[in-house]
Design an enzyme around this catalytic site. Sequence first.
Site, PDB file in Angstrom:
ATOM      1  N   HIS A 108       0.810  -1.216   0.000  1.00  0.00           N
ATOM      2  CA  HIS A 108       0.000   0.000   0.000  1.00  0.00           C
ATOM      3  C   HIS A 108       0.850   1.277   0.000  1.00  0.00           C
ATOM      4  O   HIS A 108       0.351   2.350  -0.312  1.00  0.00           O
ATOM      5  CB  HIS A 108      -0.991   0.002   1.176  1.00  0.00           C
ATOM      6  N   ASP A 138      -0.024  -7.607   1.468  1.00  0.00           N
ATOM      7  CA  ASP A 138       0.404  -6.201   1.536  1.00  0.00           C
ATOM      8  C   ASP A 138       1.925  -6.083   1.597  1.00  0.00           C
ATOM      9  O   ASP A 138       2.482  -5.346   2.412  1.00  0.00           O
ATOM     10  CB  ASP A 138      -0.237  -5.501   2.738  1.00  0.00           C
ATOM     11  N   GLY A 210       3.350   6.576   8.137  1.00  0.00           N
ATOM     12  CA  GLY A 210       4.707   6.686   7.603  1.00  0.00           C
ATOM     13  C   GLY A 210       5.608   5.561   8.061  1.00  0.00           C
ATOM     14  O   GLY A 210       6.650   5.316   7.466  1.00  0.00           O
ATOM     15  N   ASN A 211       5.197   4.857   9.142  1.00  0.00           N
ATOM     16  CA  ASN A 211       5.952   3.688   9.589  1.00  0.00           C
ATOM     17  C   ASN A 211       5.695   2.475   8.699  1.00  0.00           C
ATOM     18  O   ASN A 211       6.437   1.486   8.759  1.00  0.00           O
ATOM     19  CB  ASN A 211       5.594   3.310  11.027  1.00  0.00           C
ATOM     20  N   SER A 212       4.630   2.522   7.912  1.00  0.00           N
ATOM     21  CA  SER A 212       4.269   1.366   7.082  1.00  0.00           C
ATOM     22  C   SER A 212       5.432   0.908   6.222  1.00  0.00           C
ATOM     23  O   SER A 212       6.069   1.708   5.531  1.00  0.00           O
ATOM     24  CB  SER A 212       3.084   1.717   6.188  1.00  0.00           C
ATOM     25  N   LEU A 267      -4.992 -26.151  -2.611  1.00  0.00           N
ATOM     26  CA  LEU A 267      -5.584 -27.423  -2.190  1.00  0.00           C
ATOM     27  C   LEU A 267      -6.865 -27.727  -2.952  1.00  0.00           C
ATOM     28  O   LEU A 267      -7.137 -28.876  -3.285  1.00  0.00           O
ATOM     29  CB  LEU A 267      -5.862 -27.376  -0.682  1.00  0.00           C
ATOM     30  N   GLY A 268      -7.681 -26.699  -3.211  1.00  0.00           N
ATOM     31  CA  GLY A 268      -8.903 -26.919  -3.979  1.00  0.00           C
ATOM     32  C   GLY A 268     -10.091 -27.355  -3.140  1.00  0.00           C
ATOM     33  O   GLY A 268     -10.805 -28.296  -3.506  1.00  0.00           O
ATOM     34  N   VAL A 269     -10.315 -26.669  -2.017  1.00  0.00           N
ATOM     35  CA  VAL A 269     -11.493 -26.952  -1.191  1.00  0.00           C
ATOM     36  C   VAL A 269     -12.100 -25.630  -0.736  1.00  0.00           C
ATOM     37  O   VAL A 269     -11.426 -24.611  -0.682  1.00  0.00           O
ATOM     38  CB  VAL A 269     -11.147 -27.785   0.065  1.00  0.00           C
ATOM     39  N   ILE A 271     -13.974 -24.226   2.656  1.00  0.00           N
ATOM     40  CA  ILE A 271     -14.007 -24.679   4.043  1.00  0.00           C
ATOM     41  C   ILE A 271     -14.860 -23.763   4.907  1.00  0.00           C
ATOM     42  O   ILE A 271     -15.172 -22.641   4.525  1.00  0.00           O
ATOM     43  CB  ILE A 271     -12.573 -24.739   4.630  1.00  0.00           C
TER      44      ILE A 271
END
Length: 479
Positions: A108, A138, A210-212, A267-269, A271
């Site tokens: 971001h 992110d 600004g710490n991001s 995995l294809g589930v 849940i």
Amino acid sequence: MAKAGQGVLAILATVCLMVAGMGQAHAKSAPESFADLAEKLLPTVVNISTTQVVERSGDTEEFEELFKEFFERRGQGVPQPPQSPRRASSLGSGFIIDSTGYIVTNNHVIAGADEISVRLYNDEVLTAKLIGSDDKTDLALLKVESEEPLPAAKWGDSGAVRVGDWVVAIGNPFGLGGTVTAGILSARQRDINAGPYDDFLQTDASINRGNSGGPMFDVSGEVIGINTAIFSPSGGSIGIGFAIPSALARPVIDSLRQFGEVRRGWLGVRIQTVTEELAEGLRLPDESGALVASVTEGGPADKGGIEQGDVILEFDGRKVPDMRRLPRMVAETKIGRKVDVVIWRKGARKTVKIDLGQLDDTVLAAAPATEQPAVSPDGAVRELGLSLSAITPKLREEFGLDETASGVVVTEVDERGSASEKGLRAGDLIVEVDQEEVTSPEQVAERVAAAKSAGYRVVTLLIYREGDFQWVAVRLGEG
């Protein structure tokens, strides 16, 4: 009596001191100063500024027309507004992970940027190139070119840091570069609804705008997190900040560096959460694991033998404590690797082997099922307050059921019944009761009666509604 009482107090005081001394023998003492650590780490942290060209909108043009009319009515000359697109800028932080110029920050911080500049600790400004970014976690990876090798930070093990340990954050809050703050690790595994793989570290070290993208260090000077978000009504630090753990960030950054994109396991589930009632209905000993609502046809889980209604208890040797942990476990596992998956099926544990596929960007590694009001298996129509019917052409047309739909149709729901409390409604299809397929109201009643005679108070229903499956646990009535 007074002396005896004093003696008891003295003994108690001695015991307390002994216990305190035992605790101190194992606890890390607070550092006298962070100065040496800060001096070592500050050169590895950078300030990041971005510039983005913002095109003028129709709203802006309309405002300028009103602006022009105002000055013309006053008989004054009309000032000419700037005709060029506006340039917006933002500030953030980052840290160097390789002496050749690779820099980690938040997605971001650089999202939508046309130009990215990096200011080093010695105030040298370099132009950065975006290597790759990942909006799900992110994270972003930048590259700068420098004539001299750059000081680099080392990755640490976020899993080894305990709640209460000291941590140090360095960044560029409010544009004030090179700011060092200290605090403790306040909590782990925070889900702040920022993305599908939330697993944040929480700290009370001051983190502000600004710490991001800046690093969170442990006391040995290794990066255990990337500062990403704060919880604050005012926008300033109130002692609740969040960082992406290094255990999650490092494989993402490695993938961005190698491929320019993140390649995750699949995995294809679909849940859902194992609730207390579902655990009872599925005869599970506790509420852990992830319940499989549906399996993607032809996906890794389907090929490996995982079925609808299974509960995934362990993945690749790690326990699955709840539903939301599984997607991250799957996503960070190497593609094509064969892993052991422990499942719970019809009252027993079973291990299957799965060859992980590669996650498509449009889906999740193990996607949460569409949240619908919980629906549950019913024992008897009378107990659950349901009127049921086998599928007929008339009902298929009335409720818009497709030609391949199978199960038992809910035609009416008693508002006073337990099924109503769980959100069942007319048009729902009951496909399974306690993981047994049903095609008639009589079969539903038989499964409910069997559960009740075995002493169970809950049955599980697999409900099909508007193209999606959902497991629901319904408590049996007294009737």
